[in-house]
Design an enzyme around this catalytic site. Structure first.
Site, PDB file in Angstrom:
ATOM      1  N   GLU A  47      38.338  35.407  57.963  1.00 48.68           N
ATOM      2  CA  GLU A  47      37.769  35.953  59.206  1.00 48.68           C
ATOM      3  C   GLU A  47      36.951  34.895  59.943  1.00 48.68           C
ATOM      4  O   GLU A  47      37.005  34.787  61.170  1.00 48.68           O
ATOM      5  CB  GLU A  47      36.923  37.185  58.882  1.00 48.68           C
ATOM      6  CG  GLU A  47      37.781  38.344  58.377  1.00 48.68           C
ATOM      7  CD  GLU A  47      36.971  39.490  57.795  1.00 48.68           C
ATOM      8  OE1 GLU A  47      36.117  39.236  56.922  1.00 48.68           O
ATOM      9  OE2 GLU A  47      37.189  40.642  58.216  1.00 48.68           O
TER      10      GLU A  47
ATOM     11  N   GLU B 196      40.177  42.274  50.530  1.00 52.77           N
ATOM     12  CA  GLU B 196      39.083  43.241  50.370  1.00 52.77           C
ATOM     13  C   GLU B 196      39.529  44.517  49.670  1.00 52.77           C
ATOM     14  O   GLU B 196      38.797  45.123  48.900  1.00 52.77           O
ATOM     15  CB  GLU B 196      38.473  43.581  51.747  1.00 52.77           C
ATOM     16  CG  GLU B 196      37.636  42.463  52.358  1.00 52.77           C
ATOM     17  CD  GLU B 196      38.431  41.474  53.197  1.00 52.77           C
ATOM     18  OE1 GLU B 196      39.687  41.447  53.094  1.00 52.77           O
ATOM     19  OE2 GLU B 196      37.801  40.710  53.960  1.00 52.77           O
TER      20      GLU B 196
ATOM     21  N   ALA C  98      32.977  37.004  51.686  1.00 53.99           N
ATOM     22  CA  ALA C  98      31.567  37.387  51.565  1.00 53.99           C
ATOM     23  C   ALA C  98      31.175  37.321  50.099  1.00 53.99           C
ATOM     24  O   ALA C  98      32.026  37.398  49.208  1.00 53.99           O
ATOM     25  CB  ALA C  98      31.373  38.790  52.117  1.00 53.99           C
TER      26      ALA C  98
ATOM     27  N   GLY D  50      36.165  37.249  54.204  1.00 49.60           N
ATOM     28  CA  GLY D  50      35.312  36.696  55.257  1.00 49.60           C
ATOM     29  C   GLY D  50      35.610  35.233  55.558  1.00 49.60           C
ATOM     30  O   GLY D  50      35.337  34.762  56.662  1.00 49.60           O
TER      31      GLY D  50
HETATM   32  C1  LIG Z   1      33.447  39.817  54.937  1.00 49.19           C
HETATM   33  C2  LIG Z   1      34.162  41.045  54.463  1.00 49.19           C
HETATM   34  C3  LIG Z   1      33.471  42.239  55.013  1.00 49.19           C
HETATM   35  O1  LIG Z   1      35.431  41.060  55.011  1.00 49.19           O
HETATM   36  C4  LIG Z   1      34.188  41.219  52.975  1.00 49.19           C
HETATM   37  C5  LIG Z   1      34.686  40.116  52.077  1.00 49.19           C
HETATM   38  O2  LIG Z   1      34.891  38.976  52.393  1.00 49.19           O
HETATM   39  S1  LIG Z   1      34.863  40.604  50.450  1.00 49.19           S
HETATM   40  C6  LIG Z   1      35.352  39.162  49.586  1.00 49.19           C
HETATM   41  C7  LIG Z   1      36.792  38.875  49.700  1.00 49.19           C
HETATM   42  N1  LIG Z   1      37.162  37.776  48.827  1.00 49.19           N
HETATM   43  C8  LIG Z   1      37.663  37.933  47.629  1.00 49.19           C
HETATM   44  O3  LIG Z   1      37.856  39.022  47.149  1.00 49.19           O
HETATM   45  C9  LIG Z   1      37.997  36.653  46.857  1.00 49.19           C
HETATM   46  C10 LIG Z   1      37.196  36.584  45.569  1.00 49.19           C
HETATM   47  N2  LIG Z   1      37.531  35.400  44.797  1.00 49.19           N
HETATM   48  C11 LIG Z   1      38.671  35.274  44.108  1.00 49.19           C
HETATM   49  O4  LIG Z   1      39.556  36.117  44.123  1.00 49.19           O
HETATM   50  C12 LIG Z   1      38.825  34.051  43.255  1.00 49.19           C
HETATM   51  O5  LIG Z   1      37.546  33.494  43.067  1.00 49.19           O
HETATM   52  C13 LIG Z   1      39.752  32.986  43.892  1.00 49.19           C
HETATM   53  C14 LIG Z   1      41.202  33.492  43.900  1.00 49.19           C
HETATM   54  C15 LIG Z   1      39.323  32.607  45.295  1.00 49.19           C
HETATM   55  C16 LIG Z   1      39.678  31.679  43.017  1.00 49.19           C
HETATM   56  O6  LIG Z   1      39.935  31.998  41.668  1.00 49.19           O
HETATM   57  P1  LIG Z   1      39.566  30.935  40.530  1.00 49.19           P
HETATM   58  O7  LIG Z   1      40.114  29.610  40.883  1.00 49.19           O
HETATM   59  O8  LIG Z   1      39.993  31.548  39.248  1.00 49.19           O
HETATM   60  O9  LIG Z   1      37.968  30.781  40.596  1.00 49.19           O
HETATM   61  P2  LIG Z   1      36.879  31.823  40.078  1.00 49.19           P
HETATM   62  O10 LIG Z   1      36.516  31.489  38.661  1.00 49.19           O
HETATM   63  O11 LIG Z   1      37.282  33.211  40.369  1.00 49.19           O
HETATM   64  O12 LIG Z   1      35.658  31.481  41.058  1.00 49.19           O
HETATM   65  C17 LIG Z   1      34.802  30.360  40.836  1.00 49.19           C
HETATM   66  C18 LIG Z   1      33.377  30.845  41.028  1.00 49.19           C
HETATM   67  O13 LIG Z   1      33.219  31.296  42.363  1.00 49.19           O
HETATM   68  C19 LIG Z   1      32.751  32.644  42.356  1.00 49.19           C
HETATM   69  N3  LIG Z   1      33.298  33.358  43.528  1.00 49.19           N
HETATM   70  C20 LIG Z   1      34.529  33.255  44.022  1.00 49.19           C
HETATM   71  N4  LIG Z   1      34.658  34.055  45.103  1.00 49.19           N
HETATM   72  C21 LIG Z   1      33.466  34.662  45.266  1.00 49.19           C
HETATM   73  C22 LIG Z   1      32.964  35.616  46.177  1.00 49.19           C
HETATM   74  N5  LIG Z   1      33.722  36.072  47.224  1.00 49.19           N
HETATM   75  N6  LIG Z   1      31.703  36.048  46.054  1.00 49.19           N
HETATM   76  C23 LIG Z   1      30.916  35.574  45.065  1.00 49.19           C
HETATM   77  N7  LIG Z   1      31.322  34.655  44.162  1.00 49.19           N
HETATM   78  C24 LIG Z   1      32.588  34.218  44.254  1.00 49.19           C
HETATM   79  C25 LIG Z   1      33.274  33.217  41.054  1.00 49.19           C
HETATM   80  O14 LIG Z   1      32.566  34.367  40.699  1.00 49.19           O
HETATM   81  C26 LIG Z   1      33.060  32.031  40.112  1.00 49.19           C
HETATM   82  O15 LIG Z   1      31.692  31.924  39.784  1.00 49.19           O
HETATM   83  P3  LIG Z   1      31.193  32.288  38.285  1.00 49.19           P
HETATM   84  O16 LIG Z   1      31.364  33.771  38.187  1.00 49.19           O
HETATM   85  O17 LIG Z   1      32.051  31.530  37.352  1.00 49.19           O
HETATM   86  O18 LIG Z   1      29.752  31.894  38.295  1.00 49.19           O
END
Ligand SMILES: CC(C)(O)CC(=O)SCCNC(=O)CCNC(=O)[C@H](O)C(C)(C)COP(=O)(O)OP(=O)(O)OC[C@H]1O[C@@H](n2cnc3c(N)ncnc32)[C@H](O)[C@@H]1OP(=O)(O)O
Length: 264
Positions: free
Chosen positions: A118, A138, A71, A115
């Site tokens: 999921e 999460e 998400a 998500g």
């Molecule tokens: C649906 C529910 C209720 O279950 C809730 C959820 O899904 S909560 C979200 C769970 N997901 C996460 O916690 C994963 C978050 N992302 C990461 O940990 C990392 O991005 C990665 C391991 C997937 C990849 O890392 P890396 O290669 O270092 O890339 P990044 O620089 O981190 O990401 C690139 C760019 O994408 C944006 N990004 C990544 N994931 C998300 C996200 N879930 N939501 C919003 N944006 C996301 C990240 O912020 C980067 O953008 P910029 O900040 O550089 O503009």
């Protein structure tokens, strides 16, 4: 909605021969983070594909780097309890995949997290590239899975592995996901989408109502007792004998020819 307006800001839909549509999540700068707009677009695309009689199976995929990274954390971070409870966040658009009656395949390369994992599990089965990584992280951002992660993952891979993943946020690679039963097959990354489309074409070439009955029956296994499930399956099995396609399929076998299903 027509095919012309199926492609949106955050996803597009490709149509392939043999009654297959591929929904490509396309928000590369955010690793396909599932924003409210993206999930709304996904729901709308599925509504259209459900109503399209030429479509017999749907593939959902992302990019080489990410199926979907969960998400949209940037969108969610300031939401209040009443924002999420009031809107019943998750229920409406995200879960459209779970009510979609035609067969669906998730073709996962790269990250399928939160998500994203999921969403993949809402599809009927998952084909994974050797680059795929699955996780429910999460807990690392102060919340828990809210789109079925604690439930579907546990049913698919068992309590011990699911509990570890949900409590630690550890990711699984494709090989572990296949061993655990989360994915049906692993493919070299470059073969993932072609193989997913080929598999979807094979399914779409079956009798469509019979494929829908088969899907419904397998899904019932998750929702009921064994005895009720067997009874449900038996009734659906009986109902196939009311279709022209059962007559055609069995006649074709006896006559040693390919069946020409008419989806009725
Ligand atoms: C649906 C529910 C209720 O279950 C809730 C959820 O899904 S909560 C979200 C769970 N997901 C996460 O916690 C994963 C978050 N992302 C990461 O940990 C990392 O991005 C990665 C391991 C997937 C990849 O890392 P890396 O290669 O270092 O890339 P990044 O620089 O981190 O990401 C690139 C760019 O994408 C944006 N990004 C990544 N994931 C998300 C996200 N879930 N939501 C919003 N944006 C996301 C990240 O912020 C980067 O953008 P910029 O900040 O550089 O503009």
């Amino acid at each position: 909605m027509s095919r012309d307006n199926l492609s949106h800001e955050n996803l597009y839909v490709e149509f392939h021969d043999g009654g297959v549509a591929v929904i490509v999540l396309n928000r590369p700068k955010a690793l396909n983070a599932l924003s409210p707009d993206l999930t709304r677009e996904l729901g709308a695309a599925l509504d259209t594909l459900e109503a399209d009689d030429t479509i017999g199976a749907v593939v959902v995929t992302g990019s080489a780097k990410a199926f979907a990274a969960g998400a949209d954390i940037k969108a969610m971070k300031d939401w209040s309890y009443m924002d999420v409870y009031g809107a019943d966040f998750i229920t409406a658009t995200w879960e459209r995949l779970t009510t979609f009656r035609k067969p669906t395949i998730a073709a996962v390369a790269g990250y399928a997290l939160g998500g994203g994992c999921e969403l993949a599990m809402m599809c009927d089965f998952i084909l994974a590239a050797d680059t795929a990584r699955f996780g429910q992280p999460e807990i690392t951002i102060g919340t828990i899975p809210g789109a079925g992660g604690t439930q579907r993952l546990t049913r698919l891979i068992g309590k011990s592995k699911a509990m570890e993943m949900v409590l630690t946020g550890r990711m699984m690679d494709a090989a572990e996901a296949e061993r655990a039963g989360l994915v049906s097959r692993i493919l070299p990354a470059e073969e993932l989408l072609p193989e997913a489309i080929k598999t979807a074409q094979k399914i779409a070439g079956m009798s469509r109502p019979i494929a829908m009955l088969a899907k419904e029956s397998v899904n019932r296994a998750y929702e009921t007792t064994l005895a009720e499930g067997i009874r449900f399956e038996r009734r659906l099995f009986h109902s196939t004998f009311a279709t022209e396609d059962q007559k055609e399929g069995m006649a074709a076998f006896v006559e040693k020819r390919a069946p020409a299903f008419r989806n009725r």
